[in-house]
Write an enzyme that holds these catalytic residues in place. Structure first.
Site, mmCIF file in Angstrom:
data_model
loop_
_atom_site.group_PDB
_atom_site.id
_atom_site.type_symbol
_atom_site.label_atom_id
_atom_site.label_comp_id
_atom_site.label_asym_id
_atom_site.label_seq_id
_atom_site.Cartn_x
_atom_site.Cartn_y
_atom_site.Cartn_z
ATOM 1 N N HIS A 25 0.855 -1.196 0.000
ATOM 2 C CA HIS A 25 0.000 0.000 0.000
ATOM 3 C C HIS A 25 0.887 1.241 0.000
ATOM 4 C CE1 HIS A 25 -3.676 2.207 1.997
ATOM 5 N NE2 HIS A 25 -3.061 2.972 1.098
ATOM 6 N N HIS A 27 1.276 4.784 -2.619
ATOM 7 C CA HIS A 27 0.895 5.525 -3.836
ATOM 8 C C HIS A 27 2.154 6.178 -4.382
ATOM 9 C CE1 HIS A 27 -3.420 5.285 -2.679
ATOM 10 N NE2 HIS A 27 -2.873 5.206 -1.479
ATOM 11 N N HIS A 205 -9.482 0.945 -0.993
ATOM 12 C CA HIS A 205 -9.406 1.658 0.280
ATOM 13 C C HIS A 205 -10.799 1.614 0.911
ATOM 14 C CE1 HIS A 205 -5.674 3.184 -1.316
ATOM 15 N NE2 HIS A 205 -5.496 4.055 -0.339
ATOM 16 N N GLU A 208 -10.855 3.734 6.187
ATOM 17 C CA GLU A 208 -9.754 4.622 6.618
ATOM 18 C C GLU A 208 -10.378 5.680 7.526
ATOM 19 O OE1 GLU A 208 -7.835 6.732 3.383
ATOM 20 O OE2 GLU A 208 -6.228 7.507 4.674
ATOM 21 N N ASP A 286 1.947 4.152 2.576
ATOM 22 C CA ASP A 286 0.886 4.971 1.966
ATOM 23 C C ASP A 286 1.460 6.090 1.086
ATOM 24 O OD1 ASP A 286 -1.733 5.461 1.367
ATOM 25 O OD2 ASP A 286 -2.286 6.307 3.307
ATOM 26 N N ASP A 287 1.888 7.189 1.695
ATOM 27 C CA ASP A 287 2.442 8.325 0.941
ATOM 28 C C ASP A 287 3.683 8.810 1.688
ATOM 29 O OD1 ASP A 287 0.208 8.915 -1.129
ATOM 30 O OD2 ASP A 287 -0.842 8.666 0.777
HETATM 31 N N1 HPA Z 1 -6.407 7.365 1.000
HETATM 32 C C1 HPA Z 1 -7.083 7.606 -0.113
HETATM 33 N N2 HPA Z 1 -6.511 8.021 -1.218
HETATM 34 C C2 HPA Z 1 -5.200 8.223 -1.234
HETATM 35 C C3 HPA Z 1 -4.451 8.001 -0.109
HETATM 36 C C4 HPA Z 1 -5.090 7.537 1.071
HETATM 37 O O1 HPA Z 1 -4.504 7.292 2.139
HETATM 38 N N3 HPA Z 1 -3.188 8.298 -0.444
HETATM 39 C C5 HPA Z 1 -3.172 8.672 -1.736
HETATM 40 N N4 HPA Z 1 -4.397 8.626 -2.224
HETATM 41 ZN ZN ZN Z 2 -3.642 4.827 0.400
#
Ligand code: HPA
Ligand code: ZN
Length: 346
Positions: A25, A27, A205, A208, A286-287
């Site tokens: 996971h 991006h 997703h 969250e 994630d990012d």
């Molecule tokens: N959630 C949803 N979309 C996203 C995320 C996330 O954590 N990171 C990049 N796009």
């Molecule tokens: Zn994500």
């Protein structure tokens, strides 16, 4: 499950760093570090609305997912050429290999970039070429998962799917990202069914920020194989039972949850409870350029905050291979390497 020998608390970070793992996971646009963002802006003759790297980093304070997505989207505007996508992916793969990531499944989207006038091919060819070169250079394996943007319509997701079909062989799966609240999985029922008919592996997703109902519909309507995030699942005992029973992996991203204020502190994170409940949880970044850390930072900081053990570490890494979309023999080979590191760690 392999019984791990106890590891002294002061040696745990070293073990977490050396431990083979898969990342499921992440991006790729969220791995674009400010330094590279400025370099790409200069290369493409663009200017950023920040004086320098330090000013940009100071803007990385978010109260929720949407505030992050707005800043993240702005950052994607420096990506113009296939080489830009290559350079961004190469930088991530180098970093991931250094964190002992043996295999990574990279999220990306095309809709952001086609919205900026690029073609899907530019994006996918740049990402894919970096994955091929990184495998040759560092032995890391990487595959690509196209995420639809859920704040856009299902018709637009269909269009995105259509556009990537000529490059189908470069992709392993389809996911669902962007603004979660108000855009439930069932909005994309038909396009996920279509993707499934093309043989794509499916993830989404869910849970969250949004409630357990979103996880239920990701499973029952979209028929996904993994849930991205899923931390809200613990609010629903019947859902936990279902996820445990069907061994549905959850790709948890602790530093993301911290930075987007899903939990007030890492010490409040429910990763330990998830593992204790028997859920197939994994740890991911994630990012990483926006949330303050790559996968090993996620492991070390979360373990320190929650007091997790070497046995938890083994479980999480084992799960990451089990939950990946590689074939069974590749899973077993990576799990074997994992066990070897734990057996020989001093
Ligand atoms: N959630 C949803 N979309 C996203 C995320 C996330 O954590 N990171 C990049 N796009
Ligand atoms: Zn994500």
């Amino acid at each position: 499950m392999f019984k791990v020998k106890p590891v002294a608390p002061e040696r745990l970070s070293a073990l977490l760093e050396r431990m083979p793992k898969a990342e499921l996971h992440m991006h790729i646009e969220g791995s674009l570090e400010p330094e590279l963002m400025f370099a790409l802006a200069a290369r493409n003759g663009l200017s950023l609305p920040y004086a320098d790297v330090a000013a940009l980093r100071r803007a990385y304070v978010f109260n929720n997912l949407q505030e992050f997505l707005d800043v993240y989207h702005q950052g994607t505007q420096v990506l113009k050429t296939e080489q830009d996508f290559y350079d961004m992916t190469w930088a991530y793969l180098q970093r991931a290999a250094a964190d002992q990531v043996l295999h990574t499944e990279i999220f990306f989207d095309t809709q952001t970039h086609t919205g900026h006038g690029l073609s899907s091919d530019v994006v996918i060819n740049g990402l894919h070429r970096a994955c091929v070169d990184a495998q040759a250079q560092w032995g890391i394996s990487a595959s690509l998962i196209l995420c639809f943007l859920r704040h856009l319509s299902e018709a637009e997701a269909f269009e995105a799917l259509e556009q990537v079909m000529p490059l189908r062989d470069k992709l392993v799966g389809i996911g669902l990202a962007s603004s979660e609240l108000g855009h439930p999985p069932e909005k994309f029922a038909k396009v996920f069914a279509k993707a499934r008919s093309h043989g794509f592996r499916l993830v989404a997703h869910a849970g969250e920020e949004a409630p357990p109902a979103y996880i239920w519909s990701a499973l029952d309507v979209l028929k996904v194989e993994r849930i991205d995030h899923g931390v809200q699942a613990l609010k629903d005992a019947a859902l936990v039972a279902r996820l445990v029973q069907d061994r549905i992996p959850l790709t948890v991203c602790p530093l993301s949850n911290l930075k987007l204020r899903v939990f007030p502190s890492l010490a409040d994170h429910n990763l330990g409870q998830m593992l204790n409940a028997g859920l197939v949880a994994t740890v991911n970044s994630d990012d990483p350029a926006y949330f303050g850390g790559y996968i090993n930072d996620n492991f070390t900081q979360t373990f320190a905050a929650l007091g997790l053990t070497a046995q938890h570490a083994y479980q999480l890494a084992f799960n990451s291979f089990e939950a990946s979309f590689v074939d069974t023999s590749a899973k077993r080979a990576m799990q074997h390497r994992l066990t070897e590191v734990f057996e020989t760690f001093e």
